[in-house]
Scaffold this motif. Structure first.
Motif, short mmCIF file in Angstrom:
data_model
loop_
_atom_site.label_atom_id
_atom_site.label_comp_id
_atom_site.label_asym_id
_atom_site.label_seq_id
_atom_site.Cartn_x
_atom_site.Cartn_y
_atom_site.Cartn_z
N UNK A 87 1.43 -4.64 37.76
CA UNK A 87 1.39 -4.75 39.23
C UNK A 87 2.71 -4.33 39.86
N UNK A 88 2.59 -3.68 40.99
CA UNK A 88 3.76 -3.12 41.67
C UNK A 88 4.72 -4.20 42.14
N UNK A 89 6.03 -3.97 41.93
CA UNK A 89 7.03 -4.88 42.49
C UNK A 89 7.17 -4.64 44.00
N UNK A 90 7.88 -5.53 44.68
CA UNK A 90 7.96 -5.45 46.14
C UNK A 90 8.38 -4.10 46.73
N UNK A 91 9.39 -3.39 46.19
CA UNK A 91 9.72 -2.10 46.83
C UNK A 91 8.56 -1.11 46.83
N UNK A 92 7.84 -1.06 45.74
CA UNK A 92 6.69 -0.15 45.63
C UNK A 92 5.56 -0.59 46.56
N UNK A 93 5.34 -1.89 46.65
CA UNK A 93 4.28 -2.39 47.55
C UNK A 93 4.64 -2.10 49.00
N UNK A 94 5.90 -2.27 49.35
CA UNK A 94 6.34 -1.97 50.72
C UNK A 94 6.08 -0.50 51.03
N UNK A 95 6.39 0.38 50.07
CA UNK A 95 6.17 1.82 50.26
C UNK A 95 4.69 2.12 50.43
N UNK A 96 3.84 1.46 49.66
CA UNK A 96 2.40 1.66 49.79
C UNK A 96 1.92 1.19 51.16
N UNK A 97 2.43 0.05 51.60
CA UNK A 97 2.06 -0.45 52.92
C UNK A 97 2.54 0.47 54.04
N UNK A 98 3.73 1.02 53.87
CA UNK A 98 4.26 1.93 54.87
C UNK A 98 3.42 3.21 54.93
N UNK A 99 3.07 3.76 53.78
CA UNK A 99 2.22 4.95 53.75
C UNK A 99 0.85 4.64 54.34
N UNK A 100 0.31 3.46 54.01
CA UNK A 100 -0.97 3.04 54.57
C UNK A 100 -0.90 2.94 56.09
N UNK A 101 0.19 2.41 56.61
CA UNK A 101 0.36 2.28 58.05
C UNK A 101 0.41 3.66 58.72
N UNK A 102 1.13 4.59 58.11
CA UNK A 102 1.16 5.96 58.65
C UNK A 102 -0.24 6.55 58.70
N UNK A 103 -0.98 6.35 57.61
CA UNK A 103 -2.33 6.94 57.54
C UNK A 103 -3.30 6.28 58.51
N UNK A 104 -3.20 4.98 58.67
CA UNK A 104 -4.04 4.30 59.67
C UNK A 104 -3.66 4.79 61.06
N UNK A 105 -2.37 4.97 61.31
CA UNK A 105 -1.93 5.51 62.60
C UNK A 105 -2.49 6.91 62.84
N UNK A 106 -2.50 7.73 61.81
CA UNK A 106 -3.08 9.08 61.92
C UNK A 106 -4.58 8.97 62.22
N UNK A 107 -5.25 8.12 61.45
CA UNK A 107 -6.69 7.96 61.64
C UNK A 107 -7.05 7.49 63.03
N UNK A 108 -6.35 6.47 63.52
CA UNK A 108 -6.63 5.96 64.86
C UNK A 108 -6.31 7.00 65.93
N UNK A 109 -5.22 7.74 65.73
CA UNK A 109 -4.85 8.79 66.69
C UNK A 109 -5.92 9.88 66.76
#
Length: 165
Positions: A89-111
């Motif tokens: 399982x991913x440690x916190x830095x990797x999980x943060x990066x996944x969440x950040x990428x997910x947020x960018x993609x959700x932002x793109x999708x909503x836009x």
């Protein structure tokens, strides 16, 4: 090899050494490389639902690292058949990066769904730059930011791809 080892440490594995860093690097790059295949498809389609789905999947990975489908796929298709170490399982830095990428993609999708093409294109540019830095440059912006935000600037700077320390 040094850049790969720095990348592994940046992802949250500070104990990584050169003897196992290459194997772990390849394992950790499995998800970004798959996402690197999916993002151009999304860019070509310009479908909000595509980016929303991918973003939610990355949020899932960040929230439930033991249930990450990318890691499960890697373990099943690559690690197990070859007798290689499994992804844990991913440690916190990797999980943060996944969440950040997910947020960018959700932002793109909503836009895209809202018809805000300019905002979608701007977020897509940020996503492409970050993904390019990750895949080509062995630099994970999300993990680096996590280390900075948690007060570990020295460690963050030591994990830069060009750092020799």
């Amino acid at each position: 090899m040094r850049a790969q080892l720095n990348f592994v440490r940046q992802q949250g594995f500070p104990e990584a050494t050169s003897d196992g860093g290459g194997v772990r690097y390849a394992a950790l790059m499995f998800q970004p490389r798959l996402v690197g295949i999916l993002v151009p498809i999304g860019l070509a389609l310009q479908e909000g639902a595509f980016f929303l789905g991918l973003g939610v999947l990355l949020w899932w990975n960040a929230a439930f690292p033991r249930l990450n489908p990318f890691d499960a796929l890697y373990n099943r298709l690559v690690a197990n058949p070859r007798g290689m170490p499994r992804l844990e399982p991913a440690p916190p830095p990797r999980r943060f990066a996944q969440g950040m990428a997910g947020t960018l993609m959700v932002g793109i999708g909503l836009s895209l769904l809202a018809g805000w093409r300019g905002l979608a294109w701007s977020l897509e540019a940020v996503l492409v730059l970050a993904l390019g830095a990750l895949i080509v440059g062995r630099f994970c912006l999300g993990s680096y930011l996590y280390l900075l935000l948690t007060g570990r600037a020295e460690l963050a700077n030591r994990t830069l791809p060009w750092s020799a320390s």
